[in-house]
Structures are given as structure tokens and as C-alpha cells.
Design a protein around this motif. Structure first.
Motif, PDB file in Angstrom:
ATOM      1  N   MET A 104       0.826  -1.184   0.000  1.00 30.96           N
ATOM      2  CA  MET A 104       0.000   0.000   0.000  1.00 30.96           C
ATOM      3  C   MET A 104       0.870   1.247   0.000  1.00 30.96           C
ATOM      4  O   MET A 104       1.866   1.312   0.699  1.00 30.96           O
ATOM      5  N   GLY A 105       0.437   2.254  -0.733  1.00 30.80           N
ATOM      6  CA  GLY A 105       1.154   3.523  -0.749  1.00 30.80           C
ATOM      7  C   GLY A 105       0.761   4.385   0.431  1.00 30.80           C
ATOM      8  O   GLY A 105      -0.124   4.047   1.205  1.00 30.80           O
ATOM      9  N   ASP A 106       1.460   5.481   0.581  1.00 28.83           N
ATOM     10  CA  ASP A 106       1.118   6.425   1.638  1.00 28.83           C
ATOM     11  C   ASP A 106      -0.292   6.953   1.410  1.00 28.83           C
ATOM     12  O   ASP A 106      -0.685   7.203   0.276  1.00 28.83           O
ATOM     13  N   PRO A 107      -1.045   7.156   2.483  1.00 28.59           N
ATOM     14  CA  PRO A 107      -2.400   7.672   2.309  1.00 28.59           C
ATOM     15  C   PRO A 107      -2.407   9.156   1.962  1.00 28.59           C
ATOM     16  O   PRO A 107      -1.508   9.902   2.335  1.00 28.59           O
ATOM     17  N   ARG A 108      -3.421   9.555   1.236  1.00 27.42           N
ATOM     18  CA  ARG A 108      -3.691  10.962   0.933  1.00 27.42           C
ATOM     19  C   ARG A 108      -5.105  11.236   1.412  1.00 27.42           C
ATOM     20  O   ARG A 108      -5.991  10.405   1.260  1.00 27.42           O
ATOM     21  N   PHE A 109      -5.300  12.396   2.002  1.00 20.60           N
ATOM     22  CA  PHE A 109      -6.580  12.728   2.598  1.00 20.60           C
ATOM     23  C   PHE A 109      -7.169  13.957   1.929  1.00 20.60           C
ATOM     24  O   PHE A 109      -6.446  14.843   1.490  1.00 20.60           O
ATOM     25  N   GLY A 110      -8.471  13.997   1.893  1.00 20.02           N
ATOM     26  CA  GLY A 110      -9.151  15.158   1.344  1.00 20.02           C
ATOM     27  C   GLY A 110     -10.521  15.310   1.964  1.00 20.02           C
ATOM     28  O   GLY A 110     -11.064  14.380   2.554  1.00 20.02           O
ATOM     29  N   ALA A 111     -11.044  16.493   1.834  1.00 19.04           N
ATOM     30  CA  ALA A 111     -12.394  16.788   2.307  1.00 19.04           C
ATOM     31  C   ALA A 111     -13.124  17.492   1.159  1.00 19.04           C
ATOM     32  O   ALA A 111     -13.263  18.706   1.147  1.00 19.04           O
ATOM     33  N   PRO A 112     -13.537  16.720   0.164  1.00 20.86           N
ATOM     34  CA  PRO A 112     -14.104  17.314  -1.046  1.00 20.86           C
ATOM     35  C   PRO A 112     -15.493  17.885  -0.835  1.00 20.86           C
ATOM     36  O   PRO A 112     -16.246  17.419   0.004  1.00 20.86           O
ATOM     37  N   ASP A 113     -15.815  18.885  -1.625  1.00 16.28           N
ATOM     38  CA  ASP A 113     -17.168  19.442  -1.638  1.00 16.28           C
ATOM     39  C   ASP A 113     -18.076  18.655  -2.565  1.00 16.28           C
ATOM     40  O   ASP A 113     -19.250  18.971  -2.689  1.00 16.28           O
ATOM     41  N   LEU A 114     -17.542  17.633  -3.208  1.00 13.31           N
ATOM     42  CA  LEU A 114     -18.312  16.884  -4.193  1.00 13.31           C
ATOM     43  C   LEU A 114     -19.386  16.016  -3.559  1.00 13.31           C
ATOM     44  O   LEU A 114     -20.366  15.679  -4.195  1.00 13.31           O
ATOM     45  N   LYS A 116      -0.706   5.198  -4.038  1.00 12.33           N
ATOM     46  CA  LYS A 116      -0.133   4.369  -5.092  1.00 12.33           C
ATOM     47  C   LYS A 116      -1.192   3.851  -6.065  1.00 12.33           C
ATOM     48  O   LYS A 116      -0.996   3.868  -7.271  1.00 12.33           O
ATOM     49  N   THR A 117      -2.321   3.404  -5.535  1.00  8.90           N
ATOM     50  CA  THR A 117      -3.341   2.767  -6.370  1.00  8.90           C
ATOM     51  C   THR A 117      -4.551   3.650  -6.646  1.00  8.90           C
ATOM     52  O   THR A 117      -5.308   3.385  -7.568  1.00  8.90           O
ATOM     53  N   GLY A 118      -4.764   4.649  -5.801  1.00  5.89           N
ATOM     54  CA  GLY A 118      -5.955   5.487  -5.934  1.00  5.89           C
ATOM     55  C   GLY A 118      -7.188   4.884  -5.292  1.00  5.89           C
ATOM     56  O   GLY A 118      -8.272   5.460  -5.344  1.00  5.89           O
ATOM     57  N   ASP A 119      -7.031   3.712  -4.666  1.00  4.99           N
ATOM     58  CA  ASP A 119      -8.160   3.061  -4.006  1.00  4.99           C
ATOM     59  C   ASP A 119      -8.592   3.852  -2.773  1.00  4.99           C
ATOM     60  O   ASP A 119      -7.748   4.371  -2.032  1.00  4.99           O
ATOM     61  N   VAL A 120      -9.880   3.914  -2.542  1.00  8.79           N
ATOM     62  CA  VAL A 120     -10.406   4.553  -1.338  1.00  8.79           C
ATOM     63  C   VAL A 120     -10.185   3.606  -0.168  1.00  8.79           C
ATOM     64  O   VAL A 120     -10.603   2.445  -0.203  1.00  8.79           O
ATOM     65  N   ARG A 121      -9.487   4.099   0.863  1.00  9.84           N
ATOM     66  CA  ARG A 121      -9.221   3.280   2.054  1.00  9.84           C
ATOM     67  C   ARG A 121     -10.376   3.377   3.035  1.00  9.84           C
ATOM     68  O   ARG A 121     -10.780   2.393   3.628  1.00  9.84           O
ATOM     69  N   TRP A 122     -10.859   4.595   3.252  1.00 12.27           N
ATOM     70  CA  TRP A 122     -12.012   4.794   4.122  1.00 12.27           C
ATOM     71  C   TRP A 122     -12.584   6.185   3.908  1.00 12.27           C
ATOM     72  O   TRP A 122     -11.948   7.052   3.318  1.00 12.27           O
TER      73      TRP A 122
END
Length: 63
Positions: free
Chosen positions: A1-11, A23-29
Motif C-alpha cells: 500500500m502507498g502512503d495515504p492521501r486525505f481530502g475533504a471534497p465538496d463533491l 499508489k493505487t488510488g483506491d479509497v481506504r475509508w
């Protein structure tokens, strides 16, 4: 697994936070406090936890 990236989108109409594998773009949670508060999510990490301030509520989530 790659390092996680976090966001709080308005979408998402319900708002919240999303954690993705860099790394994969998969949603972890995803997380939403269910408060219905329309204030922005403010996030920061110390490498072990993600701290998320939403309105007057502070949440500590696992990375």
C-alpha cells in the motif's frame, strides 16, 4: 500500500473526509460525523493520526 492521501471534497453532498491510497488510488475509508454542519473540514496529520476539525468538533482518526 502507498502512503495515504486525505481530502475533504465538496463533491459529496453530505461532506466528510476521504482517505485514498496514493499508489493505487483506491479509497481506504471515508468519514462523516453526521452533524449536518456546513462548515469546512480542516485536516492535519502527525503520521499516525488524522486530526479533523469540523465546526466545533475535533476528531482523531487512524491513518
Amino acid at each position: 500500500m502507498g502512503d495515504p492521501r486525505f481530502g475533504a471534497p465538496d463533491l459529496d453532498a453530505k461532506g466528510g473526509i476521504i482517505a485514498m491510497d496514493a499508489k493505487t488510488g483506491d479509497v481506504r475509508w471515508t468519514f462523516n460525523d453526521g452533524s449536518g454542519d456546513h462548515q469546512a473540514w480542516l485536516v492535519a496529520t502527525d503520521g499516525e493520526r488524522l486530526f479533523a476539525l469540523h465546526g466545533t468538533a475535533l476528531h482523531a482518526l487512524p491513518v
